[in-house]
Write a protein that holds these residues in place. Structure first.
Motif, mmCIF file in Angstrom:
data_model
loop_
_atom_site.group_PDB
_atom_site.id
_atom_site.type_symbol
_atom_site.label_atom_id
_atom_site.label_comp_id
_atom_site.label_asym_id
_atom_site.label_seq_id
_atom_site.Cartn_x
_atom_site.Cartn_y
_atom_site.Cartn_z
ATOM 1 N N GLU A 88 3.735 9.688 -115.271
ATOM 2 C CA GLU A 88 3.916 9.322 -113.856
ATOM 3 C C GLU A 88 4.401 7.921 -113.560
ATOM 4 O O GLU A 88 5.001 7.832 -112.661
ATOM 5 N N LYS A 89 4.314 6.779 -114.550
ATOM 6 C CA LYS A 89 4.978 5.785 -114.319
ATOM 7 C C LYS A 89 6.360 5.590 -114.839
ATOM 8 O O LYS A 89 6.971 4.445 -114.871
ATOM 9 N N ASP A 90 6.864 6.668 -115.587
ATOM 10 C CA ASP A 90 8.498 6.712 -116.066
ATOM 11 C C ASP A 90 8.391 5.556 -117.158
ATOM 12 O O ASP A 90 9.495 4.971 -116.987
ATOM 13 N N GLU A 117 -4.549 11.992 -121.199
ATOM 14 C CA GLU A 117 -4.587 11.259 -119.977
ATOM 15 C C GLU A 117 -3.594 10.043 -120.153
ATOM 16 O O GLU A 117 -2.729 9.796 -119.085
ATOM 17 N N ASN A 174 -0.044 11.613 -119.604
ATOM 18 C CA ASN A 174 0.172 11.932 -118.227
ATOM 19 C C ASN A 174 0.486 10.746 -117.574
ATOM 20 O O ASN A 174 1.341 10.652 -116.653
ATOM 21 N N ARG A 175 -0.440 9.729 -117.553
ATOM 22 C CA ARG A 175 0.110 8.236 -117.076
ATOM 23 C C ARG A 175 1.374 7.864 -117.377
ATOM 24 O O ARG A 175 2.153 7.004 -116.662
#
Length: 270
Positions: free
Chosen positions: A29-31, A22, A25-26
């Motif tokens: 997502e936030k680059d 997790e 993945n975040r």
């Protein structure tokens, strides 16, 4: 921003804790970080575990940034480590093997192997004679560094004087002696204060003594030793004995040495 900093940003936004997957993945997502590794999720998991409070293995970092917040099944939930926190999950991090780093798996396997060897060597001790046990104890103490050389120990076998089974000279003139008592008992036969009193009495003018048993000492025996002011007596029970025999390789052969590596990040930080 480094991987550690990226993980901290993600965890600062979560109060419940997140799995390594997790968190990865975040970060994506936030680059927050540009991964170049073939398995970037594994990189995140590695950094989390190496910097997690309570996870101690050969390549773990002494700098702890994360803690175990809980578990989602067998998967660890990570959170930011707060030194001032009143509550830190103390449950052993028994996550799936797929989450553990190779060096963690090796460390766990070594610990299991070490415990098995201790039990095996202890069984060998119990299957031998009391006379063998006295010589074994002497070999152990000499290997631990007591005595001025390998010939400074002597098994006396004096069975009628209160129980002095051996002695070690700490200097060539024998001015400083250590008396030894060795009791090969079964696990249900503890050493009590009566045996300790007899040993202390038999030591006479000798100030140092070691009482070693394959069983354990009663609270009364331990209390008697702690109250001694004129004599220094050290107690070694069966559990400690097994550990020392393996540690100092008495009757133990090393079959193979396995090296665990760690990248020298200072070298590559140019």
């Amino acid at each position: 921003m480094t991987i550690i900093e990226s993980i901290k940003v993600v965890l600062s936004e979560s109060s419940e804790g997140l799995t390594a997957k997790e968190i990865y993945n975040r970060i994506v997502e936030k680059d927050l970080y540009a991964f170049k590794a073939k398995n970037p999720a594994h990189v995140v998991n590695s950094e989390l575990r190496r910097h997690c409070y309570g996870m101690d293995f050969p390549t773990a970092s002494p700098n702890k940034h994360f803690a175990i917040a809980g578990y989602d099944g067998n998967k660890v939930l990570f959170s930011l480590y707060d030194q001032n926190a009143d509550k830190i999950v103390s449950k052993k991090a028994s996550s799936k093997s797929s989450e553990k780093l190779p060096e963690e798996i090796i460390n766990d396997a070594y610990s299991e192997h070490y415990e098995q060897i201790k039990q095996q060597v202890f069984d060998c001790v119990l299957n031998n004679s009391p006379s063998f046990f006295e010589h074994l104890v002497m070999d152990l103490l000499i290997k631990m560094g007591y005595g001025y050389d390998s010939d400074s120990g002597e098994v006396t076998g004096r069975s009628h004087d209160g129980g002095i089974d051996g002695k070690i000279s700490e200097d060539k003139l024998g001015l400083d002696l250590i008396y030894i008592q060795a009791k090969r008992y079964n696990k249900d036969n503890s050493v009590g204060s009566k045996e300790m009193q007899a040993f202390a009495g038999a030591m006479e003018n000798v100030q140092k003594g070691v009482f070693i048993t394959t069983s354990k000492f009663t609270k009364e025996a331990v209390s008697f030793v702690e109250r001694q002011q004129q004599k220094s007596i050290k107690l070694i029970d069966g559990k400690m004995l097994a550990d020392l025999l393996v540690k100092y390789q008495v009757g133990i052969n090393i079959i193979q040495n396995i090296q665990i590596y760690k990248v020298d990040t200072d070298y590559y930080d140019v």
